[in-house]
Design a protein around this motif. Sequence first.
Motif, PDB file in Angstrom:
ATOM      1  N   ASP A 154      -8.040  -4.631   7.407  1.00  0.00           N
ATOM      2  CA  ASP A 154      -9.114  -3.639   7.311  1.00  0.00           C
ATOM      3  C   ASP A 154     -10.497  -4.288   7.359  1.00  0.00           C
ATOM      4  O   ASP A 154     -10.846  -5.063   6.464  1.00  0.00           O
ATOM      5  CB  ASP A 154      -8.966  -2.838   6.012  1.00  0.00           C
ATOM      6  CG  ASP A 154      -7.663  -2.038   6.003  1.00  0.00           C
ATOM      7  OD1 ASP A 154      -7.096  -1.805   7.096  1.00  0.00           O
ATOM      8  OD2 ASP A 154      -7.220  -1.658   4.908  1.00  0.00           O
ATOM      9  N   HIS A 155     -11.276  -3.924   8.360  1.00  0.00           N
ATOM     10  CA  HIS A 155     -12.566  -4.601   8.523  1.00  0.00           C
ATOM     11  C   HIS A 155     -13.529  -4.292   7.388  1.00  0.00           C
ATOM     12  O   HIS A 155     -14.459  -5.042   7.133  1.00  0.00           O
ATOM     13  CB  HIS A 155     -13.186  -4.256   9.886  1.00  0.00           C
ATOM     14  CG  HIS A 155     -13.775  -2.881   9.959  1.00  0.00           C
ATOM     15  ND1 HIS A 155     -13.010  -1.747  10.119  1.00  0.00           N
ATOM     16  CD2 HIS A 155     -15.070  -2.465   9.851  1.00  0.00           C
ATOM     17  CE1 HIS A 155     -13.804  -0.694  10.131  1.00  0.00           C
ATOM     18  NE2 HIS A 155     -15.045  -1.096   9.973  1.00  0.00           N
ATOM     19  N   LEU A 156     -13.287  -3.178   6.697  1.00  0.00           N
ATOM     20  CA  LEU A 156     -14.194  -2.827   5.608  1.00  0.00           C
ATOM     21  C   LEU A 156     -13.864  -3.578   4.312  1.00  0.00           C
ATOM     22  O   LEU A 156     -14.619  -3.525   3.341  1.00  0.00           O
ATOM     23  CB  LEU A 156     -14.171  -1.315   5.366  1.00  0.00           C
ATOM     24  CG  LEU A 156     -14.767  -0.478   6.517  1.00  0.00           C
ATOM     25  CD1 LEU A 156     -14.584   1.018   6.256  1.00  0.00           C
ATOM     26  CD2 LEU A 156     -16.246  -0.810   6.715  1.00  0.00           C
ATOM     27  N   THR A 157     -12.717  -4.274   4.307  1.00  0.00           N
ATOM     28  CA  THR A 157     -12.371  -5.093   3.143  1.00  0.00           C
ATOM     29  C   THR A 157     -12.945  -6.489   3.337  1.00  0.00           C
ATOM     30  O   THR A 157     -12.788  -7.074   4.415  1.00  0.00           O
ATOM     31  CB  THR A 157     -10.833  -5.199   2.993  1.00  0.00           C
ATOM     32  OG1 THR A 157     -10.288  -3.891   2.967  1.00  0.00           O
ATOM     33  CG2 THR A 157     -10.459  -5.936   1.724  1.00  0.00           C
ATOM     34  N   PHE A 158     -13.575  -7.007   2.318  1.00  0.00           N
ATOM     35  CA  PHE A 158     -14.245  -8.315   2.374  1.00  0.00           C
ATOM     36  C   PHE A 158     -15.187  -8.411   3.589  1.00  0.00           C
ATOM     37  O   PHE A 158     -15.047  -9.305   4.435  1.00  0.00           O
ATOM     38  CB  PHE A 158     -13.231  -9.460   2.413  1.00  0.00           C
ATOM     39  CG  PHE A 158     -12.277  -9.485   1.250  1.00  0.00           C
ATOM     40  CD1 PHE A 158     -12.750  -9.388  -0.058  1.00  0.00           C
ATOM     41  CD2 PHE A 158     -10.907  -9.608   1.451  1.00  0.00           C
ATOM     42  CE1 PHE A 158     -11.862  -9.411  -1.149  1.00  0.00           C
ATOM     43  CE2 PHE A 158     -10.019  -9.627   0.378  1.00  0.00           C
ATOM     44  CZ  PHE A 158     -10.493  -9.526  -0.921  1.00  0.00           C
ATOM     45  N   PRO A 159     -16.171  -7.485   3.681  1.00  0.00           N
ATOM     46  CA  PRO A 159     -17.096  -7.535   4.823  1.00  0.00           C
ATOM     47  C   PRO A 159     -17.865  -8.853   4.873  1.00  0.00           C
ATOM     48  O   PRO A 159     -18.349  -9.257   5.929  1.00  0.00           O
ATOM     49  CB  PRO A 159     -18.033  -6.344   4.591  1.00  0.00           C
ATOM     50  CG  PRO A 159     -17.887  -6.003   3.151  1.00  0.00           C
ATOM     51  CD  PRO A 159     -16.511  -6.394   2.746  1.00  0.00           C
ATOM     52  N   GLU A 160     -17.936  -9.540   3.702  1.00  0.00           N
ATOM     53  CA  GLU A 160     -18.648 -10.832   3.680  1.00  0.00           C
ATOM     54  C   GLU A 160     -17.971 -11.859   4.592  1.00  0.00           C
ATOM     55  O   GLU A 160     -18.596 -12.814   5.049  1.00  0.00           O
ATOM     56  CB  GLU A 160     -18.764 -11.381   2.248  1.00  0.00           C
ATOM     57  CG  GLU A 160     -17.452 -11.690   1.540  1.00  0.00           C
ATOM     58  CD  GLU A 160     -16.838 -10.482   0.817  1.00  0.00           C
ATOM     59  OE1 GLU A 160     -17.025  -9.322   1.281  1.00  0.00           O
ATOM     60  OE2 GLU A 160     -16.141 -10.699  -0.192  1.00  0.00           O
ATOM     61  N   LEU A 161     -16.674 -11.653   4.869  1.00  0.00           N
ATOM     62  CA  LEU A 161     -15.983 -12.606   5.755  1.00  0.00           C
ATOM     63  C   LEU A 161     -16.451 -12.441   7.203  1.00  0.00           C
ATOM     64  O   LEU A 161     -16.367 -13.376   7.997  1.00  0.00           O
ATOM     65  CB  LEU A 161     -14.460 -12.429   5.664  1.00  0.00           C
ATOM     66  CG  LEU A 161     -13.845 -12.784   4.303  1.00  0.00           C
ATOM     67  CD1 LEU A 161     -12.328 -12.559   4.342  1.00  0.00           C
ATOM     68  CD2 LEU A 161     -14.147 -14.218   3.914  1.00  0.00           C
ATOM     69  N   ALA A 162     -16.940 -11.231   7.520  1.00  0.00           N
ATOM     70  CA  ALA A 162     -17.487 -11.022   8.871  1.00  0.00           C
ATOM     71  C   ALA A 162     -18.701 -11.913   9.086  1.00  0.00           C
ATOM     72  O   ALA A 162     -18.958 -12.389  10.198  1.00  0.00           O
ATOM     73  CB  ALA A 162     -17.851  -9.559   9.075  1.00  0.00           C
ATOM     74  N   ASP A 163     -19.445 -12.168   7.988  1.00  0.00           N
ATOM     75  CA  ASP A 163     -20.615 -13.061   8.089  1.00  0.00           C
ATOM     76  C   ASP A 163     -20.193 -14.484   8.425  1.00  0.00           C
ATOM     77  O   ASP A 163     -20.996 -15.285   8.884  1.00  0.00           O
ATOM     78  CB  ASP A 163     -21.408 -13.067   6.775  1.00  0.00           C
ATOM     79  CG  ASP A 163     -21.915 -11.677   6.423  1.00  0.00           C
ATOM     80  OD1 ASP A 163     -21.996 -10.830   7.343  1.00  0.00           O
ATOM     81  OD2 ASP A 163     -22.196 -11.416   5.238  1.00  0.00           O
ATOM     82  N   GLU A 164     -18.930 -14.807   8.153  1.00  0.00           N
ATOM     83  CA  GLU A 164     -18.413 -16.135   8.514  1.00  0.00           C
ATOM     84  C   GLU A 164     -17.812 -16.105   9.929  1.00  0.00           C
ATOM     85  O   GLU A 164     -17.181 -17.051  10.370  1.00  0.00           O
ATOM     86  CB  GLU A 164     -17.334 -16.581   7.515  1.00  0.00           C
ATOM     87  CG  GLU A 164     -17.820 -16.688   6.084  1.00  0.00           C
ATOM     88  CD  GLU A 164     -16.702 -17.028   5.080  1.00  0.00           C
ATOM     89  OE1 GLU A 164     -15.677 -17.623   5.479  1.00  0.00           O
ATOM     90  OE2 GLU A 164     -16.861 -16.669   3.898  1.00  0.00           O
ATOM     91  N   GLY A 165     -17.970 -14.956  10.594  1.00  0.00           N
ATOM     92  CA  GLY A 165     -17.459 -14.837  11.965  1.00  0.00           C
ATOM     93  C   GLY A 165     -15.985 -14.502  12.031  1.00  0.00           C
ATOM     94  O   GLY A 165     -15.342 -14.695  13.063  1.00  0.00           O
ATOM     95  N   LEU A 166     -15.428 -14.002  10.915  1.00  0.00           N
ATOM     96  CA  LEU A 166     -13.982 -13.754  10.878  1.00  0.00           C
ATOM     97  C   LEU A 166     -13.674 -12.275  11.091  1.00  0.00           C
ATOM     98  O   LEU A 166     -14.233 -11.408  10.424  1.00  0.00           O
ATOM     99  CB  LEU A 166     -13.411 -14.232   9.537  1.00  0.00           C
ATOM    100  CG  LEU A 166     -13.614 -15.731   9.284  1.00  0.00           C
ATOM    101  CD1 LEU A 166     -13.192 -16.092   7.864  1.00  0.00           C
ATOM    102  CD2 LEU A 166     -12.837 -16.562  10.300  1.00  0.00           C
ATOM    103  N   GLU A 167     -12.794 -12.012  12.021  1.00  0.00           N
ATOM    104  CA  GLU A 167     -12.421 -10.642  12.377  1.00  0.00           C
ATOM    105  C   GLU A 167     -11.108 -10.268  11.697  1.00  0.00           C
ATOM    106  O   GLU A 167     -10.293 -11.146  11.374  1.00  0.00           O
ATOM    107  CB  GLU A 167     -12.236 -10.557  13.898  1.00  0.00           C
ATOM    108  CG  GLU A 167     -13.527 -10.657  14.687  1.00  0.00           C
ATOM    109  CD  GLU A 167     -14.437  -9.456  14.454  1.00  0.00           C
ATOM    110  OE1 GLU A 167     -13.928  -8.325  14.406  1.00  0.00           O
ATOM    111  OE2 GLU A 167     -15.654  -9.659  14.303  1.00  0.00           O
ATOM    112  N   PRO A 168     -10.860  -8.956  11.510  1.00  0.00           N
ATOM    113  CA  PRO A 168      -9.582  -8.514  10.926  1.00  0.00           C
ATOM    114  C   PRO A 168      -8.397  -8.982  11.752  1.00  0.00           C
ATOM    115  O   PRO A 168      -8.524  -9.231  12.960  1.00  0.00           O
ATOM    116  CB  PRO A 168      -9.687  -6.988  10.967  1.00  0.00           C
ATOM    117  CG  PRO A 168     -11.127  -6.697  11.069  1.00  0.00           C
ATOM    118  CD  PRO A 168     -11.761  -7.847  11.791  1.00  0.00           C
ATOM    119  N   HIS A 169      -7.251  -9.093  11.112  1.00  0.00           N
ATOM    120  CA  HIS A 169      -6.056  -9.562  11.826  1.00  0.00           C
ATOM    121  C   HIS A 169      -4.806  -8.890  11.258  1.00  0.00           C
ATOM    122  O   HIS A 169      -4.655  -8.768  10.052  1.00  0.00           O
ATOM    123  CB  HIS A 169      -5.915 -11.079  11.702  1.00  0.00           C
ATOM    124  CG  HIS A 169      -4.682 -11.604  12.365  1.00  0.00           C
ATOM    125  ND1 HIS A 169      -4.534 -11.641  13.741  1.00  0.00           N
ATOM    126  CD2 HIS A 169      -3.523 -12.088  11.850  1.00  0.00           C
ATOM    127  CE1 HIS A 169      -3.334 -12.130  14.027  1.00  0.00           C
ATOM    128  NE2 HIS A 169      -2.701 -12.410  12.909  1.00  0.00           N
TER     129      HIS A 169
END
Length: 243
Positions: A154-169
């Motif tokens: 879920d992309h809305l979970t841990f959105p801070e990881l998106a700042d590290e360039g990490l996409e949902p999987h």
Amino acid sequence: MSKPAFPPLSPKVVLGVAAHPDDLDFFSGGTMAAFAKAGAEVYYIILTDGGKGTSDRSLTPEKLRDIRREEQRKAAKILGVKDIFFCDYPDGTLENTLDVKRDVVRAIRRVKPDVVVAMDPTEVYVAHQGLVNHPDHRAAGQAALDAVYPLARDHLTFPELADEGLEPHNVATLLLIRMEAAAANYAMDVSELMDLKFEALAAHSSQFGDLDFMYNWSREICSAAGEPYGYKYGEPFVRIDIK
Ligand SMILES: [Zn+2]
């Protein structure tokens, strides 16, 4: 003899999630080696520092952590593991917290595994073998389960990881390690890989003083797990192909 009900597994990327250095090697070392030999990239995430696993009173947790990291690196190299993420939560008191889950999700989103290998958190004890499962193993297993579904997805979970360039999987398959083969629904054929696995176990010299005892225990588990499938040795798992 019954045949496996599942199609063969041929992952491109595998992530092992465990509490301690040595857990994945002992319970799934043959499987990791089999995946690596078949061309998969295999990664480990080790959640605790392993700093309590000694009766040697001259060792500090920090010193033991360093020794065990080195042992884990050596064992992983033998099995063909590509890289290891060490998290350093204190050994013995691991809980399935938000931070732990975020760390597992981070690893999943980073390496994008097809298969995640972790301890089955529902295996609390095996009474007839006199075994109590380590609470860290159960916490690590539950964190892995939670991270695979639904947190990494879920992309809305841990959105801070998106700042590290990490996409949902989305992870396709979970292999949950069982100590008790009877409760497993799957086994990986490791008949030809037991020697390699034992070589990896020997790298954990701070942990396994009596290697023959560990080898015999591993043979016992793997021979029982392999038997229904016609394997001399199999590593037992609960396999879940996630819909
Ligand atoms: Zn352990």
